[in-house]
Design a protein around this motif. Structure first.
Motif, PDB file in Angstrom:
ATOM      1  N   ASP A 107      -1.709  30.561 -15.825  1.00  0.00           N
ATOM      2  CA  ASP A 107      -2.493  29.368 -16.129  1.00  0.00           C
ATOM      3  C   ASP A 107      -2.118  28.756 -17.475  1.00  0.00           C
ATOM      4  O   ASP A 107      -2.144  27.542 -17.632  1.00  0.00           O
ATOM      5  CB  ASP A 107      -3.981  29.695 -16.104  1.00  0.00           C
ATOM      6  N   THR A 108      -1.787  29.567 -18.437  1.00  0.00           N
ATOM      7  CA  THR A 108      -1.451  29.060 -19.764  1.00  0.00           C
ATOM      8  C   THR A 108      -0.218  28.179 -19.703  1.00  0.00           C
ATOM      9  O   THR A 108      -0.191  27.088 -20.285  1.00  0.00           O
ATOM     10  CB  THR A 108      -1.226  30.229 -20.746  1.00  0.00           C
ATOM     11  N   ASP A 109       0.813  28.622 -18.997  1.00  0.00           N
ATOM     12  CA  ASP A 109       2.038  27.826 -18.873  1.00  0.00           C
ATOM     13  C   ASP A 109       1.758  26.504 -18.162  1.00  0.00           C
ATOM     14  O   ASP A 109       2.265  25.459 -18.559  1.00  0.00           O
ATOM     15  CB  ASP A 109       3.112  28.602 -18.110  1.00  0.00           C
ATOM     16  N   LEU A 111      -1.147  24.848 -17.977  1.00  0.00           N
ATOM     17  CA  LEU A 111      -1.935  23.981 -18.851  1.00  0.00           C
ATOM     18  C   LEU A 111      -1.084  23.389 -19.976  1.00  0.00           C
ATOM     19  O   LEU A 111      -1.237  22.211 -20.335  1.00  0.00           O
ATOM     20  CB  LEU A 111      -3.125  24.749 -19.418  1.00  0.00           C
ATOM     21  N   GLU A 112      -0.179  24.184 -20.532  1.00  0.00           N
ATOM     22  CA  GLU A 112       0.706  23.665 -21.579  1.00  0.00           C
ATOM     23  C   GLU A 112       1.632  22.578 -21.029  1.00  0.00           C
ATOM     24  O   GLU A 112       1.872  21.563 -21.690  1.00  0.00           O
ATOM     25  CB  GLU A 112       1.514  24.797 -22.199  1.00  0.00           C
ATOM     26  N   ALA A 113       2.134  22.768 -19.816  1.00  0.00           N
ATOM     27  CA  ALA A 113       3.001  21.758 -19.210  1.00  0.00           C
ATOM     28  C   ALA A 113       2.239  20.464 -18.949  1.00  0.00           C
ATOM     29  O   ALA A 113       2.759  19.371 -19.179  1.00  0.00           O
ATOM     30  CB  ALA A 113       3.590  22.297 -17.903  1.00  0.00           C
ATOM     31  N   LEU A 115      -0.388  19.439 -20.673  1.00  0.00           N
ATOM     32  CA  LEU A 115      -0.652  18.884 -21.988  1.00  0.00           C
ATOM     33  C   LEU A 115       0.580  18.144 -22.516  1.00  0.00           C
ATOM     34  O   LEU A 115       0.483  17.034 -23.029  1.00  0.00           O
ATOM     35  CB  LEU A 115      -1.085  19.988 -22.954  1.00  0.00           C
ATOM     36  N   VAL A 116       1.758  18.745 -22.380  1.00  0.00           N
ATOM     37  CA  VAL A 116       2.990  18.106 -22.812  1.00  0.00           C
ATOM     38  C   VAL A 116       3.213  16.817 -22.036  1.00  0.00           C
ATOM     39  O   VAL A 116       3.551  15.768 -22.605  1.00  0.00           O
ATOM     40  CB  VAL A 116       4.198  19.069 -22.651  1.00  0.00           C
ATOM     41  N   HIS A 119       0.837  14.161 -23.340  1.00  0.00           N
ATOM     42  CA  HIS A 119       1.273  13.650 -24.661  1.00  0.00           C
ATOM     43  C   HIS A 119       2.466  12.717 -24.496  1.00  0.00           C
ATOM     44  O   HIS A 119       2.560  11.720 -25.202  1.00  0.00           O
ATOM     45  CB  HIS A 119       1.624  14.815 -25.593  1.00  0.00           C
TER      46      HIS A 119
END
Length: 122
Positions: A107-109, A111-113, A115-116, A119
């Protein structure tokens, strides 16, 4: 020329009214949601159900489908599909497919993708 189906048919559409499909039933004993995934059990014999229930069973034979997808594909109200699915579950013709586990993904990967990506759009 279309045959007269009686008072339960929509005059303009020629479709059978939902309460005729379900025999007047509006509920099922199963907790079915729009996202409940269903698949056909292999031991089911074709043609042992009514036309509408058979359509539900056939739609679920290729891949698991949700209640919402089945309702959309068959142009029927969701509640009608839930009643038909309940009948098919009682008869052992359908299985509730296990939902794909969200925990199986990192999930962290993800969510980071996301978010990127957000942005980059801003």
């Amino acid at each position: 020329m279309a045959a007269n189906r009686g008072p339960w048919a929509e005059a303009a559409l020629g479709d059978v009214r939902p309460y005729a499909i379900t025999g007047g039933r509006t509920r099922t004993k199963y907790a079915l949601h729009l996202t409940t995934l269903l698949s056909t059990r292999p031991a089911t014999r074709p043609g042992e159900f009514g036309i509408e229930a058979e359509q539900v069973r056939l739609r679920c034979s290729g891949a698991a489908l949700s209640i919402a997808e089945i309702a959309a594909l068959l142009h029927q109200p969701v509640q009608v599909i839930k009643v038909l699915v309940g009948d098919l579950l009682d008869a052992g013709a359908l299985d509730v497919a296990a939902p794909r586990s969200i925990a199986a993904h990192n999930d962290t990967d993800l969510l980071e993708a996301v978010l990127v990506g957000l942005h980059n759009k801003l």
